[in-house]
Write an enzyme that holds these catalytic residues in place. Structure first.
Site, PDB file in Angstrom:
ATOM      1  N   THR A  32      -2.424   1.650  -4.848  1.00 47.96           N
ATOM      2  CA  THR A  32      -2.901   2.820  -4.119  1.00 47.96           C
ATOM      3  C   THR A  32      -4.192   3.342  -4.735  1.00 47.96           C
ATOM      4  O   THR A  32      -4.492   3.079  -5.902  1.00 47.96           O
ATOM      5  CB  THR A  32      -1.832   3.938  -4.131  1.00 47.96           C
ATOM      6  OG1 THR A  32      -2.336   5.094  -3.482  1.00 47.96           O
ATOM      7  CG2 THR A  32      -1.447   4.306  -5.551  1.00 47.96           C
ATOM      8  N   GLY A  33      -4.928   4.075  -3.944  1.00 45.59           N
ATOM      9  CA  GLY A  33      -6.153   4.692  -4.431  1.00 45.59           C
ATOM     10  C   GLY A  33      -5.954   6.112  -4.912  1.00 45.59           C
ATOM     11  O   GLY A  33      -6.918   6.790  -5.273  1.00 45.59           O
ATOM     12  N   ASP A  91      -1.094  -1.124   6.215  1.00 41.30           N
ATOM     13  CA  ASP A  91      -1.255  -0.589   7.574  1.00 41.30           C
ATOM     14  C   ASP A  91      -2.703  -0.355   7.964  1.00 41.30           C
ATOM     15  O   ASP A  91      -2.971  -0.017   9.117  1.00 41.30           O
ATOM     16  CB  ASP A  91      -0.493   0.734   7.714  1.00 41.30           C
ATOM     17  CG  ASP A  91      -1.195   1.867   6.972  1.00 41.30           C
ATOM     18  OD1 ASP A  91      -1.552   1.682   5.793  1.00 41.30           O
ATOM     19  OD2 ASP A  91      -1.398   2.933   7.575  1.00 41.30           O
ATOM     20  N   ASP A  98       0.860  -1.178   0.000  1.00 39.76           N
ATOM     21  CA  ASP A  98       0.000   0.000   0.000  1.00 39.76           C
ATOM     22  C   ASP A  98       0.902   1.236   0.000  1.00 39.76           C
ATOM     23  O   ASP A  98       2.117   1.136   0.233  1.00 39.76           O
ATOM     24  CB  ASP A  98      -0.894  -0.025   1.240  1.00 39.76           C
ATOM     25  CG  ASP A  98      -1.816   1.168   1.330  1.00 39.76           C
ATOM     26  OD1 ASP A  98      -2.290   1.628   0.276  1.00 39.76           O
ATOM     27  OD2 ASP A  98      -2.049   1.654   2.444  1.00 39.76           O
TER      28      ASP A  98
END
Length: 641
Positions: free
Chosen positions: A435-436, A546, A140
């Site tokens: 990732t967004g 996380d 992430d």
């Protein structure tokens, strides 16, 4: 019925590759024992029947029970003789070694984070040796590569910019000699001092947004848009105000939400309290109460959130915020600030800031009543497929949006991320960052942390249904020309997952690319990417995250690593190993991973070799003792060897 429990997957039992190999060896040994015992029994029966005569007076003759019975009795005898081929102590020794390795890993002073007063932790000791075999690392970005300490930096209203826009992609070089600490150095001396970070954040939260006071004095349409943008930040969220040490503090589901609320507070719009039916905001010292009529919640598929409010002047207003693609697609075509907003978002993304677009729509009583009666209430009371109906209802009202501004939030990289990624790439690993964030933001952050280097060919694939397939084929040829990085968005991934042929092409492309950056990806797509590589390639995968949105990815990978951060403990609880900073991944894989694998591999080879020697010796000795089942070694030798 909570979102966390509904999205949670049952824990999956994980077994290391070496343990699977050992299990197959044990099965092979069992087959070998039965085969050797049967062979020895048959030979022994034949020898006893035809070779033993009265001249062999020293052998005790017994009444013959028949060849079949004698063979069976000899078979049982040799089963006992050859049983030592199975290393019964192997699994016990493995567990002892793993416990010792976990203890050594937890006591590693170079993986201790003094800011959190936390050490690394092995939550699944049966995967210790897997750390030395990882080939694909899925990570992430927010909170994993970055600090996840969000600071509101910039706000735009119309074509005006307020605040400061730092360039987070100007990453300095990290000295490897400084990173590799000497034994006599202080522990964690190169770690980011979180106390200093918190002081900086607190100072930013207490400082007014640069330029806002000036435009407020000027008045005009820009001042009105600035007020609308700040009102959006203070109302269109799920932040809960609370009092801590006689001071107002904000609690929210994500650091982004809290940072936006603090940004509104810096602009003079102070969120005071929130209930189910109303929200109170202090605007430049005067309290205003807004009635909440409807909330269209944020989801990873919608990528936006909206709230419908009745203002103190009895007007009805829809406030919306979300990703640029989600908002711009629903903006009025004649919006005068559409081009300026696009430019601001691209500039923020180029400098590594997290971006959001703010908008609003004024509704009449008739429009709201018609929508609420026909769509909203029906969806709320639905007992089947409720989420889908709520999303469709929100889609109908979230149209003809009027842009009011954009935001830029700072989230700095963790210390030594670039050096860690470079070392993992040098070790032959493939790194995928899922990732967004917006594509340009992801690319610039990837350049800052050495995921994209100057010698890499950057291959970009966007989500257009007719173009994704041919683009993948062309990208495979480009990736074979030299070092390459694939940048693919969530829409393209959704198209790829619909066809098996495209999945094969993506796996082939990912195998040739050193790094992959997947932007605008959803949590389910993260899991799909990990599963795709696992099922198509015989490689060991690791997922690092996380937050709760990384849990599915962590559980799907062969090895899951959770990072202690600001997004709760869900990722940590679902992980196999826990660390406090991304840079510890370097030592976890390249040091402990290698040591763990070598120790356990040597142990397995030694125990199997020892038992093979102890078993083949009686088999060879049987040629000289008339297959009587006599052992060659004394029992105490087997015990102490």
């Amino acid at each position: 019925q909570t979102k966390f429990m509904l999205n949670a997957a049952p824990p999956r039992h994980k077994m290391s590759k070496l343990e699977r190999v050992v299990n197959r060896c044990i099965i092979g040994m069992l087959i070998a024992i039965f085969a050797l015992s049967l062979l020895s029994a048959i030979i022994g029966t034949v020898v006893y029947e035809y070779d033993i005569t009265e001249d062999h007076w020293y052998i005790l003759f017994e009444d013959q029970n028949g060849a079949a019975v004698d063979t069976f009795m000899n078979f049982l005898t040799f089963i006992v003789v050859y049983a030592n081929l199975i290393p019964l102590s192997l699994y016990v020794n493995l567990e002892i070694i793993r416990l010792v390795q976990a203890r050594l890993m937890g006591q590693d002073r170079y993986m201790y984070d003094k800011n959190q007063d936390a050490r690394s932790q092995a939550r699944s000791t049966n995967l210790m040796e897997e750390l030395g075999q990882v080939e694909f690392v899925f990570s992430d970005k927010t909170g994993t590569l970055t600090l996840n300490n969000m600071v509101f930096k910039a706000l735009t209203a119309g074509d005006r910019l307020f605040g400061e826009v730092p360039d987070l992609c100007q990453a300095g070089e990290f000295d490897e000699d400084e990173y590799l600490l000497d034994v006599d150095d202080e522990v964690d001396e190169n770690a980011v001092e979180m106390d200093e970070v918190r002081k900086t954040i607190a100072a930013d939260e207490g400082r007014a947004i640069a330029g806002l006071d000036k435009v407020s004095d000027e008045g005009g349409p820009i001042a009105m848009l600035a007020n609308d943008a700040l009102l959006n930040l203070s109302l269109c969220n799920t932040v809960t105000p609370t009092v801590v040490s006689e001071e107002l503090a904000y609690l929210g589901p994500s650091p982004d939400e809290v940072a936006l609320a603090h940004g509104a507070k810096r602009g003079g719009f102070r969120l005071l309290r929130r209930t189910v039916d109303e929200v109170a905001v202090e605007i430049h010292g005067e309290e205003h109460v807004f009635e909440v009529l409807a909330i269209n919640a944020f989801t990873s598929n919608r990528r936006r959130m909206s709230v419908i409010l009745r203002c103190p002047d009895k007007s009805i207003r829809l406030l919306i915020k979300g990703a640029d693609e989600a908002i711009f697609a629903r903006t009025r075509a004649d919006d005068p600030y559409l081009a300026a907003s696009h430019a601001f978002v691209d500039d923020f993304a180029a400098k590594g800031l997290r971006t959001l677009v703010l908008g609003q729509r004024h509704l009449t009583e008739e429009e709201f009543d018609e929508w609420a009666e026909q769509d909203w209430n029906t969806a709320r009371l639905a007992t089947k497929d409720r989420d889908h109906q709520l999303a469709e209802a929100a889609e109908k009202i979230e149209q003809e949006i009027e842009l009011v501004g954009t935001t830029g939030i700072e989230d700095r990289l963790q210390d030594a991320v670039g050096q860690t990624i470079s070392d993992l790439l040098r070790a032959g690993m493939r790194i995928w960052v899922l990732t967004g964030d917006k594509r340009q933001t992801a690319i610039n952050i990837a350049e800052a942390c050495c995921l994209i280097t100057p010698d890499m060919n950057v291959i970009k694939i966007a989500g257009k249904e007719d173009d994704v397939g041919p683009a993948l084929v062309d990208a495979i040829d480009k990736a074979q020309e030299g070092p390459a990085c694939l940048v693919i968005d969530g829409d393209a991934l959704a198209i790829v997952m619909e066809e098996d042929s495209m999945q094969d092409d993506l796996v082939t492309l990912g195998k040739h690319c050193q790094t992959v950056v997947a932007c605008r990806s959803t949590p389910i797509q993260k899991q799909q990417m990990v599963t795709l590589i696992k099922t198509h390639l015989s490689v060991r995968t690791m997922a690092v995250g996380d937050g709760a949105n990384d849990v599915a990815m962590i559980q799907a990978a062969h090895v899951g690593v959770g990072i202690r951060g600001n997004e709760g403990m869900q990722a940590v609880m679902a992980s196999d190993f826990v660390i406090s900073q991304f840079r510890f991944l370097r030592r976890l894989l390249l040091v402990h991973g290698r040591w763990n694998y070598n120790r356990i591999a040597y142990l397995v080879c030694y125990l199997i070799f020892k038992n093979v020697v102890l078993t083949l010796s009686p088999f060879w000795f049987a040629f000289f003792n008339q297959w009587s089942g006599q052992v060659y070694f004394d029992p105490w030798i087997r015990i102490i060897w």
